[in-house]
Design a protein around this motif. Structure first.
Motif, mmCIF file in Angstrom:
data_model
loop_
_atom_site.group_PDB
_atom_site.id
_atom_site.type_symbol
_atom_site.label_atom_id
_atom_site.label_comp_id
_atom_site.label_asym_id
_atom_site.label_seq_id
_atom_site.Cartn_x
_atom_site.Cartn_y
_atom_site.Cartn_z
ATOM 1 N N PHE A 106 0.470 9.284 13.874
ATOM 2 C CA PHE A 106 -0.275 8.250 13.150
ATOM 3 C C PHE A 106 -0.914 8.854 11.900
ATOM 4 N N ARG A 131 1.772 9.900 9.265
ATOM 5 C CA ARG A 131 2.359 8.719 8.615
ATOM 6 C C ARG A 131 1.403 8.154 7.570
ATOM 7 N N LEU A 132 0.145 8.052 7.930
ATOM 8 C CA LEU A 132 -0.835 7.462 7.019
ATOM 9 C C LEU A 132 -1.012 8.343 5.769
ATOM 10 N N GLU A 170 2.072 8.240 3.579
ATOM 11 C CA GLU A 170 2.135 6.943 2.884
ATOM 12 C C GLU A 170 1.226 6.955 1.652
ATOM 13 N N GLU A 171 0.012 7.447 1.843
ATOM 14 C CA GLU A 171 -0.958 7.460 0.737
ATOM 15 C C GLU A 171 -0.512 8.404 -0.380
ATOM 16 N N PRO A 224 -11.489 -2.792 -4.344
ATOM 17 C CA PRO A 224 -10.295 -2.737 -3.481
ATOM 18 C C PRO A 224 -9.530 -1.410 -3.487
ATOM 19 N N ARG A 242 -9.069 4.554 -1.978
ATOM 20 C CA ARG A 242 -9.313 5.108 -0.638
ATOM 21 C C ARG A 242 -8.218 6.048 -0.136
ATOM 22 N N GLY A 243 -7.133 6.178 -0.903
ATOM 23 C CA GLY A 243 -5.998 6.976 -0.447
ATOM 24 C C GLY A 243 -6.367 8.434 -0.188
ATOM 25 N N LEU A 275 -8.481 9.032 2.886
ATOM 26 C CA LEU A 275 -7.722 8.962 4.140
ATOM 27 C C LEU A 275 -6.863 10.214 4.334
ATOM 28 N N ASN A 322 3.771 -2.715 10.808
ATOM 29 C CA ASN A 322 3.314 -1.774 9.787
ATOM 30 C C ASN A 322 2.959 -2.525 8.512
ATOM 31 N N LEU A 335 2.247 -1.545 5.304
ATOM 32 C CA LEU A 335 2.288 -0.358 4.448
ATOM 33 C C LEU A 335 2.957 -0.640 3.106
ATOM 34 N N ASP A 356 0.252 -1.756 14.074
ATOM 35 C CA ASP A 356 0.205 -0.348 14.485
ATOM 36 C C ASP A 356 -0.250 0.573 13.355
ATOM 37 N N HIS A 357 0.096 0.203 12.107
ATOM 38 C CA HIS A 357 -0.230 1.063 10.967
ATOM 39 C C HIS A 357 -0.648 0.213 9.792
ATOM 40 N N LEU A 358 -1.643 0.694 9.043
ATOM 41 C CA LEU A 358 -1.927 0.085 7.749
ATOM 42 C C LEU A 358 -2.344 1.164 6.766
ATOM 43 N N SER A 359 -2.231 0.835 5.482
ATOM 44 C CA SER A 359 -2.506 1.813 4.433
ATOM 45 C C SER A 359 -3.743 1.398 3.652
ATOM 46 N N SER A 360 -4.143 2.253 2.704
ATOM 47 C CA SER A 360 -5.293 1.900 1.870
ATOM 48 C C SER A 360 -4.980 0.675 1.016
ATOM 49 N N ALA A 361 -3.692 0.460 0.701
ATOM 50 C CA ALA A 361 -3.326 -0.736 -0.070
ATOM 51 C C ALA A 361 -3.618 -1.998 0.761
ATOM 52 N N ILE A 369 -6.540 1.981 14.627
ATOM 53 C CA ILE A 369 -6.692 1.278 13.333
ATOM 54 C C ILE A 369 -8.178 1.130 13.017
#
Lengths: 143, 119
Positions: A45, A48-49, A52-53, A110, A113-114, A117, B25, B27, B59-64, B92
């Motif tokens: 988890f 992945r996060l 992604e960022e 908004p 925050r990337g 994280l 997701n 994302l 299950d997943h989320l991003s800063s966006a 989460i």
């Protein structure tokens, strides 16, 4: 870029176009390689996060969503730790001057925050001096 | 646009609008923009919106995705509406805690709790 359907590589160095599909394929390969090493769910988890960022930052802020630019990746996934480096072709930025998004005055903004994280979920996050290349490390904790 | 393109499941009960995500997701930037636009449309369609966003499937989320939720929060506030988040998995929820967005959003364990909280 290798065939993403083949066995995910535990270590590789690739450069791909600044295109969401191409970037997605690399992210999936890295995450598949992490999965092959049976990292715990919380680690998967986190990785992945952060991935992604970092990739979104490279695509959007670094490369300005320009498909003519490229993103470079280098990763190494071992049993106890994984490291991934992501480099864009932008002018870079200074991580130290990014405002704290948890400041109560900034909570309703908004974006921004990337990096927070990435730092929260990875063991270590380092930028080069120019600020266009980030290296993130995740170390598995002893069971 | 055909409604089956939507990445949301939406239903209305009395004056409350329930929103659930189709995808596990949250994302992809383009998807997030579509989701934000769709929810903003729901808010704008109500004089005084009461909205519950459920994360039961996520299950997943991003800063966006967090950014889109903040935009939705700000729009709801402009309209003097009420927004509640619910059914957030502990993993989460930690993202909300790290970003301190648990202080910005009103978060409930379940959608039922969220409904009961509306003024």
């Amino acid at each position: 870029m290798s065939d993403s359907r083949s066995q995910p590589r535990a270590a590789a160095h690739v450069s791909v176009p600044n295109d969401p599909r191409a970037l997605q394929a690399v992210k999936e390969e890295v995450l598949a390689a992490v999965s092959e090493r049976a990292y715990p769910e919380a680690a998967a988890f986190a990785i992945r996060l952060a991935l992604e960022e970092a990739v979104q930052n490279a695509y959007q802020h670094g490369n300005q969503s320009d498909p003519a630019r490229t993103v470079g990746f280098e990763w190494r996934i071992a049993e106890k730790s994984m490291t991934v480096t992501i480099e864009d072709e932008g002018t870079g930025f200074t991580p130290g001057v990014v405002p704290d998004p948890t400041d109560p005055e900034r909570l309703e903004i908004p974006s921004g925050r990337g990096l927070l994280l990435m730092r929260a979920y990875m063991t270590d996050v380092q930028y080069n001096d120019r600020g266009n290349r980030v290296t993130m490390t995740y170390e598995r904790q002893a069971p | 646009m055909a409604s089956n393109d939507s990445r949301l499941r939406i239903h209305k009960e009395d004056d409350v609008t329930y929103v659930e995500f189709v995808d596990r997701n949250i994302l992809d930037e383009a998807n997030i923009q579509r989701i934000a636009d769709e929810i903003t449309g729901l808010i704008d369609a109500e004089a005084s919106p009461k909205l519950i966003i459920s994360f039961a499937n996520v299950d997943h989320l991003s800063s966006a995705a967090l950014g889109a939720l903040i935009t939705i929060h700000n729009r709801t506030k402009q309209k003097k509406g009420q927004l509640r988040l619910a059914d957030i998995d502990p993993q989460i929820y930690e993202v909300f805690t790290i970003t301190k967005l648990n202080k910005l959003f009103e978060i409930h364990e379940t959608a039922e709790d969220a409904v009961a909280s509306f003024a």
